[in-house]
Write an enzyme that holds these catalytic residues in place. Structure first.
Site, short mmCIF file in Angstrom:
data_model
loop_
_atom_site.label_atom_id
_atom_site.label_comp_id
_atom_site.label_asym_id
_atom_site.label_seq_id
_atom_site.Cartn_x
_atom_site.Cartn_y
_atom_site.Cartn_z
N TYR A 37 0.85 -1.18 0.00
CA TYR A 37 0.00 0.00 0.00
C TYR A 37 0.88 1.22 0.00
O TYR A 37 1.93 1.25 0.65
CB TYR A 37 -0.83 0.06 1.27
CG TYR A 37 -1.91 -0.97 1.38
CD1 TYR A 37 -1.65 -2.22 1.88
CD2 TYR A 37 -3.21 -0.67 0.99
CE1 TYR A 37 -2.64 -3.18 1.99
CE2 TYR A 37 -4.22 -1.61 1.10
CZ TYR A 37 -3.93 -2.86 1.60
OH TYR A 37 -4.92 -3.78 1.71
N HIS B 23 -5.85 2.17 -2.46
CA HIS B 23 -6.03 0.72 -2.65
C HIS B 23 -4.66 0.11 -2.85
O HIS B 23 -3.76 0.73 -3.39
CB HIS B 23 -6.87 0.48 -3.90
CG HIS B 23 -8.27 0.97 -3.75
ND1 HIS B 23 -9.23 0.29 -3.02
CD2 HIS B 23 -8.88 2.07 -4.22
CE1 HIS B 23 -10.36 0.97 -3.06
NE2 HIS B 23 -10.18 2.06 -3.78
N LYS C 160 -5.04 -4.92 -8.85
CA LYS C 160 -3.67 -4.88 -8.38
C LYS C 160 -2.77 -5.47 -9.45
O LYS C 160 -3.22 -6.10 -10.38
CB LYS C 160 -3.52 -5.71 -7.09
CG LYS C 160 -4.41 -5.19 -5.99
CD LYS C 160 -4.20 -5.96 -4.72
CE LYS C 160 -5.43 -5.90 -3.83
NZ LYS C 160 -6.04 -4.60 -3.70
#
Lengths: 451, 454
Positions: free
Chosen positions: B358, B366, B405
């Site tokens: 993070y 996010h 991600k």
């Protein structure tokens, strides 16, 4: 128009055109001994497109037969063909990869990309003209340290590049206290001298006792002479000297004792621990260590010193430099009072070195097990300017693999990335006609500093 | 060869917190605080509430054992809090049923300690008696602080409170387990910073109750020697009382003389909030992962980890954690590397990887990267912790991409001449190199113009 007729030549593993090539000739095929030829995958593709008719031994091959016949080489298996076909249908120009056509980093540095090395090398598949051509100037010297990409603060950015490992400020110098450990000689007194001392102690006690009766203010005990007897399990203390009579109540006599004989009579049986106790002992042995293993304790030669050590530790424990962290061989990395900015803080705790994908890759090239690159792929909108004889730098290069294979090890990845030169590499995974493409790319996470 | 492009992290749309500091240690070392943790059952736990706050707020270390991430456990029922909005209080509000459950638990604990039922009943009745006036709706006026007396002057009460506190103290390992089973109760929205405030208040109210009489069962020792006090400081807070407001039905609200028109009113029992002491207090601790704990000790020097009474040295911790988790060194090195770049790594268990990275911390952005760490030698090969086929990589990439991600492989390259002895201290990291790789999917049919990025 008419279908182009072509013949499969198994001994050469190529397809020879029997009638003039059509439009496909712009991006596919090659000339050999004055004849127009196609590679097996090109011929098969064109067959499927309905652009050519394929013959073998004067018999027209069906698509099924063509698959079986043409795709029997190692260089062009079914998976390879499926990738080829997939990309062709999307409009890409797909050529076979030839390692010798990749300029070495040195050549790139000298901007020799425009010149072909193959003036002496003739390939069946491709022939290059030897006339020099202008090429794009862009070249990268990547053998050095990587350029960081992305947003990052100037401080943290340069760190990885500019500080060579041995000049790092964090290299831990052994502390003075550790130097003490090396002096093994100042260890606890061995038993015999201990005995002597304790004997002399009792005699000196008698002496002191006499003295103190004269000089009332002198303390009865001289603590510096009271040695710290070693009663560790490795130094059995079984000889107990006779105590000073002055210490005993009246009419009580003391005597010297040798407890050695008694020692042989106790602890005969191994203590049997319950399962719970054994588990506890295991757990504790993991975390606890014997007080004798503590070097600082060993250095104490009498109770006074030991008490002073405990006091010192107790004080330090609640202050910011606890001894269990700072009086050890390995201490915390950060010294907060030394850092003046968040970036400097990060720098002080960063001890790992960065590595680039191409580091060490050049001397992995001689490996016969190395993965092979299969295709050079050029973008569809480069078609108009495309010249078969000098295709230029591909958009990507492809390695065809299968889904149940392991992903390449870092070693294999370095090898093949190096082989690809400065062109991105993509792995094409084939699974029953479905093709997915993945890339494993060099990356350096930028440093994020908050103020 | 192209390098992967850095995609800046996406900021969360709603951010409820303000950023304090990247680490629990400040530049220049001012206000340095040494936090304490202990090893219980091979887990690293922080119990002191101030330490918990420091470690979580500055760097997002750890996870509350009864919460989703930030320790925000409170027994307060949000529905009731909303219902009793008018009442000016910071105490937790719970249902009578919930309170009775706790009384039952306290009863069984006392039973286990061998007290007879009469004594138990007497103790509990005395302990749980209402304090101050109950307040009903419309009864605003900040009675909360006043009605609950500050500590209890009678030694009997202090003793009882200590007994219960003692049971809680003794309960703490089980309390954790019990607590985690009660995880469902603690399903509050995470953005309730006010809850912590409540706990702080109740703690303050009852401070100093413990050291009056020699305790019978209390967890905290009253030896009063300075070293004990320094170590046991946290326990005295744990022995503090928790006051709660219990929603109960008031007795005797019906008037038999009313005529039939008010008959309906008789049936409606008036609901009031009664202030009582919580006889079974559940404490939320902060659990640190082994990597987080080691980082705090080794990189920052702001945490001491105790086993029993002994604080452990760095080398000892390195050794011990490696025994507890065989791949500790590998995952730790990756953790240390990313922390050294100013990113916040959290555990990647939910995504099948080792770490999630993070930027600044989970409340702000996010997670950007999902990382798998592997240790290889300087031939760039090694026995992998997670040998991946293209198939599994494909699946992993898919789930990672679905969560917006990027999948990262982090190779830690160790020189071949590194001995086991060298690896027995964290100083070995100075000679270890890190190679990051990003897994990207190449889409062949993408629009021609978009392909330039590749």
């Amino acid at each position: 128009g008419n279908l182009v007729k072509a013949e499969w030549k198994p001994d050469q593993g190529i397809v020879e055109l029997k009638s003039p090539a059509g439009k496909f000739w712009h991006t596919m095929g090659f000339s050999e001994r004055g004849k127009q030829c196609l590679l097996p995958e090109e011929a098969l593709y064109l067959l499927e497109c309905g652009s050519v008719q394929l013959f073998y031994r004067d018999v027209s091959l069906s698509i099924q037969e063509a698959y079986e016949t043409l795709l029997c080489q190692e260089a062009m298996s079914l998976s390879h063909y499926q990738v080829f076909s997939h990309l062709k249908q999307l409009g890409y120009i797909v050529l076979r990869f030839d390692p010798s056509t990749v300029p070495s980093p040195y050549e790139r540095q000298l901007n020799l990309e425009s010149h072909c090395k193959s003036s002496g090398k003739h390939h069946r598949k491709r022939r290059r003209s030897s006339s020099p051509r202008l090429c794009e100037k862009k070249h990268k010297v990547y053998e050095g340290l990587p350029e960081a990409e992305g947003t990052s603060s100037k401080d943290g950015d340069d760190y990885g590049d500019s500080i060579p490992p041995d000049e790092k400020p964090l290299s831990v110098q052994p502390k003075e206290s550790d130097a003490g450990i090396a002096e093994g000689e100042s260890m606890p007194v061995p038993l015999d001298t201990g005995q002597k001392d304790s004997l002399s102690f009792s005699s000196r006690q008698a002496g002191d006792h006499k003295e103190s009766s004269i000089g009332t203010r002198a303390p009865r005990w001289d603590f510096t002479t009271i040695t710290f007897p070693n009663v560790a399990s490795d130094q059995p203390c079984t000889h107990l000297p006779s105590p000073d009579n002055g210490l005993l109540p009246e009419n009580v006599l003391g005597r010297e004792v040798d407890a050695a004989s008694w020692c042989t009579r106790i602890n005969q049986k191994q203590e049997k621990l319950s399962r719970k106790e054994r588990k506890q002992r295991e757990r504790e042995s993991r975390y606890k260590s014997s007080v004798n293993a503590d070097q600082e304790v060993r250095r104490c030669s009498n109770w006074q010193e030991y008490k002073a050590l405990l006091e010192q530790r107790r004080q330090q424990r609640v202050w910011k430099r606890p001894s269990h962290l700072w009086d050890q061989a390995v201490t915390p990395l950060l010294r907060p009072e030394e850092v003046t900015s968040p970036a400097a803080l990060l720098q002080q705790i960063s001890v790992l070195q960065p590595s680039h994908i191409l580091d060490g890759a050049s001397w992995l090239q001689e490996d016969p097990e190395a993965m092979k690159i299969d295709f050079n792929v050029y973008q569809a909108d480069a078609v108009s300017k495309f010249k078969k004889t000098n295709p230029g730098k591909p958009h990507v290069r492809m390695c065809v693999r299968s889904f149940d294979e392991q992903i390449p090890s870092l070693r294999a990845l370095k090898q093949v990335t190096y082989l690809s030169g400065d062109v991105p590499l993509v792995f094409a995974l084939v699974d029953h006609g479905e093709i997915t493409f993945y890339s494993l790319k060099e990356f350096k996470l930028p440093v994020d500093v908050h103020h | 060869m192209a390098e992967a492009v850095f995609h800046p992290p996406r900021r969360k749309r709603r951010v409820f917190e303000s950023y304090e500091s990247p680490f629990p240690v400040d530049v220049g070392g001012k206000d340095f605080r040494l936090c304490q943790a202990e090893i219980i059952n091979n887990n690293v736990i922080v119990r002191n509430p101030e330490d918990i706050e420091q470690l979580y707020n500055k760097g997002y270390f750890g996870k509350g054992i009864l919460s989703r991430s930030r320790p925000v456990f409170s027994i307060s029922d949000p529905v009731l809090v909303a219902k009793w909005r008018g009442v000016n209080t910071t105490l937790p509000i719970i249902t009578s049923q919930k309170y009775q459950r706790r009384v039952q638990w306290a009863r069984s604990v006392l039973q286990e300690q061998g007290l007879d039922d009469c004594s138990i009943t007497r103790i509990l009745e005395n302990y749980t008696k209402p304090l101050g006036l109950p307040f009903s709706r419309g009864n605003g006026a900040g009675q909360a602080g006043d009605s609950c007396t500050r500590g209890d002057p009678e030694p009997g009460n202090a003793e009882e409170s200590r007994k219960s506190a003692g049971t809680e103290g003794a309960q703490s390992p089980e309390g954790q387990n019990g607590g985690s089973e009660q995880g469902g109760d603690a399903a509050l929205d995470p953005e309730s910073g006010s809850r912590q405030q409540e706990q702080g208040d109740s703690r303050e109210m009852a401070e100093g109750c413990c050291h009056r009489d020699p305790p019978v069962l209390c967890g905290c020792e009253v030896k009063q020697s300075p070293e004990q006090r320094a170590w046991e400081g946290m326990d005295s807070r744990e022995c503090a009382l928790e006051y709660v407001l219990v929603q109960e039905e008031e007795e005797g609200s019906s008037c038999p003389e009313d005529d039939s028109t008010h008959a309906q009113e008789n049936l409606v029992k008036k609901e009031v909030l009664v202030c009582r002491k919580n006889p079974f207090r559940i404490f939320e601790y902060l659990q640190l992962s082994l990597e987080e704990a080691f980082f705090l000790v080794y990189a920052l020097g702001c945490l001491s980890i105790y086993y029993g009474e002994e604080p452990l040295s760095i080398v000892k911790l390195w050794e011990v954690f490696s025994e507890v988790k065989p791949d500790f060194k590998t995952t730790y090195m990756a953790y240390h590397y990313f922390r050294g770049k100013g990113w916040v790594p959290k555990v990647g268990l939910k995504y099948g990887t080792d770490l999630l990275l993070y930027r600044k911390g989970p409340p702000f952005y996010h997670a950007s990267y999902s990382v798998i760490a592997e240790l290889v030698d300087d031939n760039f090969e090694g026995s992998l912790r997670r040998p991946l086929s293209w198939m599994s990589l494909s699946g992993l990439n898919r789930t990672t991409a679905n969560a917006s991600k990027e999948l990262m492989l982090c190779y830690l390259i160790r020189p071949s001449d590194m001995t086991a002895e060298e690896m027995s201290t964290p100083e070995c990291m100075k000679r270890i190199k890190v190679q990051e790789l990003i897994v990207t999917r190449w889409v062949s049919s993408r629009e021609r113009s978009e392909q330039d990025e590749f």
